[in-house]
Design a protein around this motif. Sequence first.
Motif: not given
Length: 259
Positions: A228, A232-233, A235, A237-241
Amino acid sequence: MALFLTLSNFVTALQPRKTRHRSTFIAVAALLVVSTYVFFARHPSLSSYALRRADTPAVDQIAVALEAMHNSRLSGGTRASRKHKHLLNKGVQLALDPAQELAAVSSFLASLPQNVIPLSVDPSVTIDPQLVLDFDTRNPRAQEEVQHMVDDVWSRNPIFLYSKLYSPSSREIKTMLKKMNIRPAPTIIDVDIRDDAEVLMPMMSRLTSALEFPILLVGGKYVGSIEDIRAMDKSGELRKAISASGAVIDGGKRKKHRK
């Protein structure tokens, strides 16, 4: 009182034999009167009770007064005992929910490197909050203090990684986070080299539902498995989170590493 007895004995010795019995009786009676006066002077609450029994002989009055004092002490002891039990039971121990327990344990471990979870703790049940919190969880404001603790720990440690020192996937995530230059630096705890590993590992699995380590928490939330995190990294999404948690990417500070 001792002086009174000494003088009485001296006077009795000087008197003729015939009057000694009468002198002795007078001395005893005087002693009885003085003792009664001292007793009621020290226990004024009992004097009115004894006066109501004035029709009884003096010896009976003293017996009645002593009985009343005894009963008073018994009832007072009972009230004190009940009050003590009330004070002990007035506070109810706060029970932590899983999110609060995760925050409390993480705060405890992050505050000092030497903090460890006692090996006597059963990791399958909720931990005693008194072991990991620095305030009395039975006070009326305990719930407010717990919420403050939850907010504070994730504010100070928005990126929290429970890893294994010799785990390839743990090293992969550490490298991933290092490249982001996050501020404040991620708090990293290598669980497998800690003295409390046998308790902490199953506890973290229970609290996050993670099947394996590493366990990455962003803003106090479990991100997911290594697959996961990779997705996320890739896409973004990890930075956004991470940014949403309050941490700053490309902040430039070095990483904190706690063992």
